[in-house]
Design an enzyme around this catalytic site. Sequence first.
Site, PDB file in Angstrom:
ATOM      1  N   GLY A   1       0.666  -1.140  -0.114  1.00  0.00           N
ATOM      2  CA  GLY A   1       0.004  -0.150   0.173  1.00  0.00           C
ATOM      3  C   GLY A   1       1.074   1.289  -0.056  1.00  0.00           C
ATOM      4  O   GLY A   1       1.927   1.273  -0.273  1.00  0.00           O
ATOM      5  N   CYS A   2       0.191   2.441   0.648  1.00  0.00           N
ATOM      6  CA  CYS A   2       0.604   3.877   0.218  1.00  0.00           C
ATOM      7  C   CYS A   2       2.066   4.092   0.915  1.00  0.00           C
ATOM      8  O   CYS A   2       2.596   5.079   0.817  1.00  0.00           O
ATOM      9  CB  CYS A   2      -0.485   4.567   0.454  1.00  0.00           C
ATOM     10  SG  CYS A   2      -1.634   4.663  -0.766  1.00  0.00           S
ATOM     11  N   PHE A   3       2.292   3.200   1.985  1.00  0.00           N
ATOM     12  CA  PHE A   3       3.440   3.419   2.843  1.00  0.00           C
ATOM     13  C   PHE A   3       4.752   3.183   2.265  1.00  0.00           C
ATOM     14  O   PHE A   3       5.781   3.506   2.535  1.00  0.00           O
ATOM     15  CB  PHE A   3       3.406   3.224   4.250  1.00  0.00           C
ATOM     16  CG  PHE A   3       3.097   1.727   4.363  1.00  0.00           C
ATOM     17  CD1 PHE A   3       4.502   0.750   4.265  1.00  0.00           C
ATOM     18  CD2 PHE A   3       1.990   0.970   4.770  1.00  0.00           C
ATOM     19  CE1 PHE A   3       4.135  -0.538   4.514  1.00  0.00           C
ATOM     20  CE2 PHE A   3       1.854  -0.151   4.909  1.00  0.00           C
ATOM     21  CZ  PHE A   3       2.944  -1.110   4.535  1.00  0.00           C
TER      22      PHE A   3
END
Length: 389
Positions: free
Chosen positions: A163-165
């Site tokens: 995901g986005c991290f």
Amino acid sequence: MVSVSEIRKAQRAEGPATILAIGTANPANCVEQSTYPDFYFKITNSEHKTELKEKFQRMCDKSMIKRRYMYLTEEILKENPSVCEYMAPSLDARQDMVVVEVPRLGKEAAVKAIKEWGQPKSKITHLIVCTTSGVDMPGADYQLTKLLGLRPYVKRYMMYQQGCFAGGTVLRLAKDLAENNKGARVLVVCSEVTAVTFRGPSDTHLDSLVGQALFGDGAAALIVGSDPVPEIEKPIFEMVWTAQTIAPDSEGAIDGHLREAGLTFHLLKDVPGIVSKNIDKALVEAFQPLGISDYNSIFWIAHPGGPAILDQVEQKLALKPEKMRATREVLSEYGNMSSACVLFILDEMRKKSTQDGLKTTGEGLEWGVLFGFGPGLTIETVVLRSVAI
């Protein structure tokens, strides 16, 4: 006889891990945010949902995004009607697209990074690939190795479903590999394609609509290594320190579930609040050892999950508006490309710093921070040191 500690010492690099090249790529299909609601509601046969469309139009208008790039064209969506429905079984169709497109887009970014680096690709020792799309075996790391013609004994790391991290995660891993393996040159590739998350609108699942308003496709690649070869390799940023943490009391803030209907995202309303509440602690941990407490004195690269996160972080830390310039520029021109975003921002910052005749790659400043935010809620922190231009 040589001791283990001597062997260990000989294996390690002398200096810190350094970003030596950056390349980016996007699909050819560009969608304008202002007209996207018309296209989206038409292609998903949802034009009768007028109130929902007005709501989506407001989301798009407030997103601070001008345009996004998407693999999914009108033609592809017409050929795959199950992808356009809200929760129709469609995983096969989605997987068939992304297992091809993720490595293809990743290759495009990697070729640019390798060209800028200026060294033969035979000198790449490690490969890290990250994507939230598609899970075949062998994976996208294997496909990229083949597409790029890398040596068969390149050491590969495949990160799925982060995901986005994860733009921060790949830097943390690349730093450890480069610093602990003398002469290592790590190719990092983040390739994100939203075909796995695209779906029609639902009155009962508004957080799904948020994703439809924000996400775009893109791939970014870096070459990372310690002890740059003089006259050949040109450092862009040094990576000095990294950390990862799970924000307290944040369970369920950002969730993703891969099911027959594809990848669904669930967001709590208070994601910007959770991020802004925890960012101060992350900054103190990162910058106190350097004697830095004025966060306007450093350059900023923050994952642009959405404008509300950036607004609340700015407010909480009393940051000057120009601190988030590079971050907001990438959000505006590309949307949220998940893990690839922060690498695009690194590229944007070093290019603009050169264009503007500034002294360093970090907007003329020496120290900077890179943040990744994503499911967990997980926060990745990377302390960067810029390089003189």
